[in-house]
Design an enzyme around this catalytic site. Structure first.
Site, short mmCIF file in Angstrom:
data_model
loop_
_atom_site.label_atom_id
_atom_site.label_comp_id
_atom_site.label_asym_id
_atom_site.label_seq_id
_atom_site.Cartn_x
_atom_site.Cartn_y
_atom_site.Cartn_z
N HIS A 182 0.43 -29.98 21.95
CA HIS A 182 -1.03 -30.68 22.22
C HIS A 182 -1.27 -30.52 23.66
O HIS A 182 -0.61 -30.43 24.37
CB HIS A 182 -0.84 -32.20 22.06
CG HIS A 182 -0.01 -33.07 22.80
ND1 HIS A 182 -0.41 -33.63 23.94
CD2 HIS A 182 1.23 -33.06 22.99
CE1 HIS A 182 0.40 -34.18 24.84
NE2 HIS A 182 1.78 -33.87 24.04
N CYS A 239 -0.24 -31.98 27.62
CA CYS A 239 1.43 -32.42 27.37
C CYS A 239 1.71 -32.52 28.85
O CYS A 239 1.69 -31.69 29.82
CB CYS A 239 1.86 -31.43 26.65
SG CYS A 239 3.50 -31.54 26.50
N CYS A 267 5.54 -33.20 19.75
CA CYS A 267 5.99 -33.92 21.11
C CYS A 267 6.07 -35.43 21.04
O CYS A 267 5.49 -35.97 19.83
CB CYS A 267 4.80 -33.76 22.15
SG CYS A 267 5.24 -34.24 23.50
N ASP A 309 4.75 -37.57 22.96
CA ASP A 309 3.76 -38.06 23.52
C ASP A 309 3.08 -39.24 22.50
O ASP A 309 2.77 -38.85 21.37
CB ASP A 309 2.68 -37.28 23.83
CG ASP A 309 1.61 -37.73 24.58
OD1 ASP A 309 0.94 -38.66 24.06
OD2 ASP A 309 1.22 -37.25 25.64
N ARG A 320 0.43 -40.52 22.17
CA ARG A 320 -0.96 -40.32 21.59
C ARG A 320 -1.05 -39.24 20.46
O ARG A 320 -2.25 -39.05 20.08
CB ARG A 320 -1.85 -39.63 22.71
CG ARG A 320 -1.79 -40.88 23.97
CD ARG A 320 -2.41 -40.00 25.26
NE ARG A 320 -1.46 -39.10 25.79
CZ ARG A 320 -1.68 -38.25 26.70
NH1 ARG A 320 -2.87 -38.32 27.39
NH2 ARG A 320 -1.14 -37.23 27.17
#
Length: 210
Positions: free
Chosen positions: A98, A101, A42, A44, A46
């Site tokens: 994750h 999400c 992803c 993302d 993080r």
């Protein structure tokens, strides 16, 4: 960090740390790449692939998009997949989602988010395929986490349904394809599913590979 200059300064510090341990680190790294893994994750911020796995530069070939989707009309993803398999000869492909999400969370809603509606539609299809299971879950967090997992499992299926993977299985028996989920609440990775050349694929998705 709040501005690009801080990133540049951090880069210089990182370079010096690497050189202090191995003076030829960047010289050696510049010659070639021979990663063992393709990571489809992803976007993302993080969930940095190298950070959460402890990998060094050159060990992971990485493709990231919103909600780690493998879409058969996404030529960017297909180009990465083909290059990783046919040129780099990676031994493992990891599709990693994750918990937490945003793409999955928004796909579970009825919000009109503009262009990204088209992308998140693929996650809505995953929900539809597994609606009976998801609707039995009592809490919204339980549904959310389970859809994250089911999305990973479906994307792994999409990987092995490609002719790219099936041709490689027929010729060299690799790569293995893994579905993982990352828990930001603990920092831990968990394997959900694993496919190899002997795994079952629905007949309609099997190609006649010579």
């Amino acid at each position: 960090m709040q501005n690009p200059s801080e990133l540049l300064a951090a880069n210089h510090e990182w370079v010096q740390k690497k050189l202090s341990v191995s003076p030829k680190f960047f010289e050696d790294l510049s010659h070639d790449q021979q990663p063992e893994f393709l990571w489809i994750g992803c976007s993302d911020s993080r969930v940095p692939a190298e950070e959460v796995t402890g990998a060094s530069p050159g060990q992971l070939f990485v493709h990231r998009n919103v909600a780690n989707l493998v879409i058969h009309t996404d030529f960017n993803m297909l180009a990465v997949l083909q290059y990783a398999v046919e040129v780099l000869k990676v031994r493992h492909i990891i599709v990693c989602g994750h918990y937490g999400c945003g793409g999955v969370m928004n796909a579970m809603s009825n919000k009109d988010l503009g262009l990204i509606n088209k992308w998140l539609r693929h996650i809505k299809d995953v929900y539809r395929l597994h609606q009976h299971e998801l609707d039995r879950l009592i809490t919204s967090t339980g549904k959310y986490d389970r859809l994250v997992e089911l999305n990973v499992i479906e994307q792994v299926k999409h990987v092995v349904e490609t002719s790219i993977i099936q041709k490689s299985w027929a010729t060299i028996g690799l790569p293995e394809v893994h579905g993982w989920v990352y828990d930001m609440r603990t920092g831990l990775l968990k394997e959900l599913v694993n496919y190899d050349r002997n795994s079952h694929i629905e007949p309609i998705f099997r190609y006649d590979i010579d």
